[in-house]
Design a protein around this motif. Structure first.
Motif, mmCIF file in Angstrom:
data_model
loop_
_atom_site.group_PDB
_atom_site.id
_atom_site.type_symbol
_atom_site.label_atom_id
_atom_site.label_comp_id
_atom_site.label_asym_id
_atom_site.label_seq_id
_atom_site.Cartn_x
_atom_site.Cartn_y
_atom_site.Cartn_z
ATOM 1 N N ASP A 106 -50.101 30.641 66.643
ATOM 2 C CA ASP A 106 -48.752 30.311 67.093
ATOM 3 C C ASP A 106 -48.580 30.757 68.540
ATOM 4 O OD1 ASP A 106 -48.192 29.290 64.630
ATOM 5 O OD2 ASP A 106 -47.044 31.013 63.932
ATOM 6 N N GLU A 107 -48.144 29.824 69.382
ATOM 7 C CA GLU A 107 -47.989 30.096 70.812
ATOM 8 C C GLU A 107 -46.518 29.997 71.210
ATOM 9 O OE1 GLU A 107 -50.103 28.720 74.926
ATOM 10 O OE2 GLU A 107 -49.803 27.155 73.436
ATOM 11 N N PRO A 108 -45.912 31.107 71.653
ATOM 12 C CA PRO A 108 -44.541 31.026 72.171
ATOM 13 C C PRO A 108 -44.518 30.093 73.388
ATOM 14 C CG PRO A 108 -45.194 33.305 71.836
ATOM 15 C CD PRO A 108 -46.425 32.465 71.687
ATOM 16 N N PHE A 109 -43.474 29.285 73.481
ATOM 17 C CA PHE A 109 -43.400 28.281 74.542
ATOM 18 C C PHE A 109 -41.975 28.256 75.087
ATOM 19 C CE2 PHE A 109 -43.080 23.737 75.864
ATOM 20 C CZ PHE A 109 -44.014 23.788 76.866
ATOM 21 N N ARG A 110 -41.856 28.347 76.392
ATOM 22 C CA ARG A 110 -40.552 28.386 77.050
ATOM 23 C C ARG A 110 -40.597 27.525 78.309
ATOM 24 N NH1 ARG A 110 -37.169 33.273 76.888
ATOM 25 N NH2 ARG A 110 -35.276 32.540 77.850
ATOM 26 N N PHE A 111 -39.501 26.831 78.593
ATOM 27 C CA PHE A 111 -39.430 26.032 79.821
ATOM 28 C C PHE A 111 -37.978 25.877 80.264
ATOM 29 C CE2 PHE A 111 -39.188 23.135 76.277
ATOM 30 C CZ PHE A 111 -38.227 22.208 76.629
ATOM 31 N N SER A 112 -37.804 25.584 81.540
ATOM 32 C CA SER A 112 -36.489 25.340 82.129
ATOM 33 C C SER A 112 -36.365 23.858 82.456
ATOM 34 C CB SER A 112 -36.331 26.130 83.435
ATOM 35 O OG SER A 112 -36.494 27.487 83.208
ATOM 36 N N PHE A 113 -35.140 23.400 82.554
ATOM 37 C CA PHE A 113 -34.934 21.999 82.927
ATOM 38 C C PHE A 113 -33.598 21.835 83.634
ATOM 39 C CE2 PHE A 113 -33.069 22.469 78.761
ATOM 40 C CZ PHE A 113 -31.897 21.735 78.830
ATOM 41 N N GLU A 114 -33.492 20.753 84.386
ATOM 42 C CA GLU A 114 -32.243 20.323 85.001
ATOM 43 C C GLU A 114 -32.254 18.806 85.018
ATOM 44 O OE1 GLU A 114 -29.789 20.474 89.207
ATOM 45 O OE2 GLU A 114 -31.117 22.142 88.696
ATOM 46 N N GLU A 115 -31.247 18.202 84.422
ATOM 47 C CA GLU A 115 -31.182 16.741 84.318
ATOM 48 C C GLU A 115 -29.774 16.248 84.601
ATOM 49 O OE1 GLU A 115 -33.739 14.921 84.144
ATOM 50 O OE2 GLU A 115 -35.244 16.307 83.389
ATOM 51 N N ARG A 116 -29.699 14.968 85.015
ATOM 52 C CA ARG A 116 -28.408 14.314 85.255
ATOM 53 C C ARG A 116 -28.199 13.235 84.220
ATOM 54 N NH1 ARG A 116 -25.014 14.887 89.294
ATOM 55 N NH2 ARG A 116 -24.678 12.698 89.706
ATOM 56 N N PHE A 117 -26.950 13.131 83.761
ATOM 57 C CA PHE A 117 -26.537 12.117 82.800
ATOM 58 C C PHE A 117 -25.422 11.297 83.425
ATOM 59 C CE2 PHE A 117 -28.607 15.289 80.332
ATOM 60 C CZ PHE A 117 -29.139 14.640 79.222
#
Length: 168
Positions: free
Chosen positions: A75-86
């Motif tokens: 099991d691998e912990p996974f984290r990420f950031s994002f920024e999106e426009r709607f």
């Protein structure tokens, strides 16, 4: 994963926090199956600027992977950031290819979050930094059982030259 944004539509420029958690089933991407060992948890903020929503956040989960060295599952912990426009679907122009559409007073984050997850996936996963991998001769997992196989030197593209030198 859906955000109710009715109040943000009336309060232009105001930032609103959100927190969502969703269980994700097996996903297929790039010829591999992604198995989620934990729910996907997303925290962030969204704001409406009069034309579009900007959504920023952090997502985390745990992926069930297979080690690229020893072929053992982990099991691998996974984290990420994002920024999106709607952008409102009725106002989405052809040149808004970096935006996601929305209608009414709800934002569906599913596609945007999964797109960012796919982009952040590591090419390979290793169970631990010091994984010894499989023996290329006998195939034993060298983390579990040491082997006494003599490691053959891999032939490279110039190995033919060493034979040529011996003939001369």
């Amino acid at each position: 994963m859906e955000l109710q944004v009715a109040s943000a539509l009336r309060q232009v420029g105001e930032s609103f926090p959100f927190e969502l958690t969703e269980t994700i089933g097996v996903q297929q991407y790039g010829g591999r199956s992604l198995v989620f060992a934990a729910p996907l948890h997303v925290e962030g903020r969204y704001a409406f600027d009069g034309r579009a929503f900007t959504v920023t956040g952090e997502a985390e989960t745990v992926l069930r992977e297979v080690c690229a060295r020893c072929a053992e599952p982990f099991d691998e912990p996974f984290r990420f950031s994002f920024e999106e426009r709607f952008v409102k679907a009725s106002e989405l122009a052809e040149d808004d290819e970096d935006c996601y559409p929305f209608e009414g007073d709800r934002l569906s984050l599913d596609t945007a979050v999964m797109d960012n997850l796919y982009l952040e996936l590591p090419l390979i996963s290793v169970c631990r930094e010091d994984c010894k991998g499989l023996c290329p001769v006998c195939g034993k997992n060298r983390n579990v059982t040491p082997c006494s196989c003599e490691q053959a030197r891999p032939e490279g593209p110039f190995s033919v030259l060493s034979e040529w030198n011996q003939k001369a």
